[in-house]
Motif scaffolding. Structure first.
Motif: not given
Length: 203
Positions: A150-169
């Motif tokens: 869960m930690g690594r998934v969270g890191q990916v999701v939050y890094t992927a949405t850093t420029l668009n917090p509402k984006a779907k990953v």
């Protein structure tokens, strides 16, 4: 004698000019390195997931500052902590690509950590129409229990949405959607958003 002295003067001038260029370039590299290494990491006195103190979009047109998300242990749980990465962008996806390269390289600060396995590679990344598709190597799924997953998934999701917090990953591994993660069979319902992650996959 005049010709030799003139020759000596020209040689000395050329050497001085070359030295000035070397010093100027060296100074620029030193300044860039110091700026890169001295980026502060925000503290997290309260709350599970920290947000950057300033919007990353308020940058010059050719420069963006995405955030990489690390894990930091607290007394009761683990938090996701952002670290800004300055990128002079040329291509559309370059800021996110640079952020993920930093994420997969691992943290430098001793207080932060990552559960993404060493050796994980970014095979592809595309951000378009409020969607971010991340393709990682198979190393991403190796080792660790449910908390680590869960930690690594969270890191990916939050890094992927850093420029668009509402984006779907969407997370792929070797080009295939990641539906089940780890030996404990953690199921992922894709696409993932920050809101869904906080609700369904608490750290």
């Amino acid at each position: 004698m005049k010709d030799q002295q003139g020759s000596n003067r020209i040689s000395s001038g050329a050497i001085a000019a070359v030295s000035a260029v070397v010093l100027a370039v060296g100074g620029g590299v030193a300044w860039f390195t110091s700026q890169s290494n001295n980026t502060p990491i925000p503290s997290n006195p309260s709350g599970r997931i920290e947000q950057p103190t300033q919007p990353s979009t308020r940058q010059p047109a050719n420069e963006q500052t995405p955030n990489v998300y690390w894990l930091r242990s607290t007394d009761k749980n683990v938090t996701l902590v952002p670290q800004p990465v300055r990128v002079a962008s040329i291509r559309p996806n370059q800021p996110l690509e640079a952020a993920f390269q930093s994420l997969l390289a691992g943290p430098i600060e001793g207080t932060d950590s990552t559960t993404i396995p060493k050796g994980t590679k970014l095979l592809g990344l595309k951000a378009e129409n409020d969607e971010v598709h991340v393709n990682l190597s198979e190393d991403f799924t190796s080792g660790g229990g449910s908390t680590s997953m869960m930690g690594r998934v969270g890191q990916v999701v939050y890094t992927a949405t850093t420029l668009n917090p509402k984006a779907k990953v969407y997370i792929d591994v070797n080009g295939k959607p990641l539906d089940v993660l780890g030996g404990e069979g953690v199921e992922l319902q894709q696409p993932l958003t920050r809101e869904q992650f906080q609700k369904n996959y608490p750290l």
